[in-house]
Write an enzyme that holds these catalytic residues in place. Sequence first.
Site, PDB file in Angstrom:
ATOM      1  N   ASN A  37      17.956  84.608  42.610  1.00 53.81           N
ATOM      2  CA  ASN A  37      18.258  85.452  43.788  1.00 53.81           C
ATOM      3  C   ASN A  37      17.251  85.236  44.903  1.00 53.81           C
ATOM      4  OD1 ASN A  37      16.323  86.714  42.216  1.00 53.81           O
ATOM      5  ND2 ASN A  37      16.964  88.783  42.730  1.00 53.81           N
TER       6      ASN A  37
ATOM      7  N   ASP B 158       9.997  90.397  34.524  1.00 54.68           N
ATOM      8  CA  ASP B 158      10.792  90.808  35.692  1.00 54.68           C
ATOM      9  C   ASP B 158       9.868  91.016  36.898  1.00 54.68           C
ATOM     10  OD1 ASP B 158      12.859  91.420  37.362  1.00 54.68           O
ATOM     11  OD2 ASP B 158      13.379  93.328  36.429  1.00 54.68           O
TER      12      ASP B 158
ATOM     13  N   HIS C 218       7.725  92.780  46.237  1.00 56.74           N
ATOM     14  CA  HIS C 218       8.300  93.221  47.518  1.00 56.74           C
ATOM     15  C   HIS C 218       7.151  93.633  48.416  1.00 56.74           C
ATOM     16  CE1 HIS C 218      12.449  93.162  46.285  1.00 56.74           C
ATOM     17  NE2 HIS C 218      12.228  93.969  45.268  1.00 56.74           N
TER      18      HIS C 218
ATOM     19  N   PHE D 131      14.383  97.811  44.784  1.00 56.81           N
ATOM     20  CA  PHE D 131      14.112  97.891  43.348  1.00 56.81           C
ATOM     21  C   PHE D 131      13.098  96.829  42.953  1.00 56.81           C
ATOM     22  CE2 PHE D 131      18.521  99.642  43.209  1.00 56.81           C
ATOM     23  CZ  PHE D 131      18.309 100.742  42.397  1.00 56.81           C
TER      24      PHE D 131
END
Length: 410
Positions: free
Chosen positions: A88, A298, A302, A316
Amino acid sequence: MLIKNLRILDPATNKDCIGELNIEGSRVPTLPQLPDGSLDGTGYIVMPGLVDIHTHFREPGATDSETIQTGMAAAIAGGFSIVTTMPNITPAADNEAILRFQIEEAEKYSEGLVKLYPTACCTKGRAGKEAVAPAELPSAIAFTDDGNFVAPDEAMLQVAKACKELNKVIMDHAVVPSIANGGVMRECEASIGEKIFPDAAEVEAVKRDIEVARKTGCRMHIQHLSCAEAARIIAEAQAEGVRISAEATPHHLMLAAEQIPSSTASNWKMNPPLGLESDVQALRKAVLDGTICCFATDHAPHSAKKKEGGFAKAMFGIIGLETAAPASWTAMVTEAGMSPIEWCKAWTTRPAELLNISIPSLFEKKETTVVFLKEEEWTFEEKDIASKSHNTPFVGHKFTLKVTGLAKTC
Ligand SMILES: [Zn+2]
């Protein structure tokens, strides 16, 4: 240099013993010299570098949050030898050129210690419609639309059949969006006024993925498991012989929804959200009994700007490479009684096996990346972060294991 008196965890031979290794590199901790000229590794644990099968670097696309360079620095700080990047990015990783770009860019910053393996999307553009052709993506180590569930059964079946032929694993972000319905938190004290994330969003996705694995015989891997019921149905499917595996993140094993300080604490917001304390206990048990075969970070950087606005608005995800070993050791070895060698396997041979990579024994005298660890109580601080982003709920948290170096055996 020869280092003696090390505690060696060697997952390939299942050994946890005191021994010596020839090691080289600039990130070896400073050690006292023994009379024979060798170094004294007393108090240090050495094992193969950690393998992360779930890493987000944001390049290309969101380099304000992470670049491959800063991501690799975080991997080195965390003691990793392999990172597996999720697709992504922007544009999405659905073609060979973007997979090759990541591999080549990472080599510049690897210090010869860390290897990046990219995953490719299951669907073109990660748009959840048309399946990619896995055979045309040889640089992809695995396939996933992570961040999104591969919703159309047809597309998932098509990718699953192709992956079965190639013997590559499919990793699924098992959250049905229509059931999650924008949920950001499980029901707890801090969730008043926030959208609740129901367990069914994960459970129904896992059920669908079990059916895909059953029908096609593909290897299906569930990413970041977060609730007790999902772990239970995976165990049931495994007992029937379905080729389904699962990972748990250190944060889902260490933190519970009940601990979320408030709905403004954006650094506690991740997808799927933290489970309740009863889920944490069930996930730990599933790691101990092998239902969950491995850990995965994970690592989801951000920028501060993207984490603004509390649970209602923030993106998230939390970073995880730097805290992976300390948090998972504290939760699983110190608190849940997992044996160090089993913990070691869950970070090395078992995730590597999913990727068809073999981790050689440290006693084979092959060149291998090794991590130095030390059992000691310490407090994680912002200065311990190497990632470009600082979004983690672990600042100020006490851990019982520290990463103290990364090197190579020789
Ligand atoms: Zn995900």
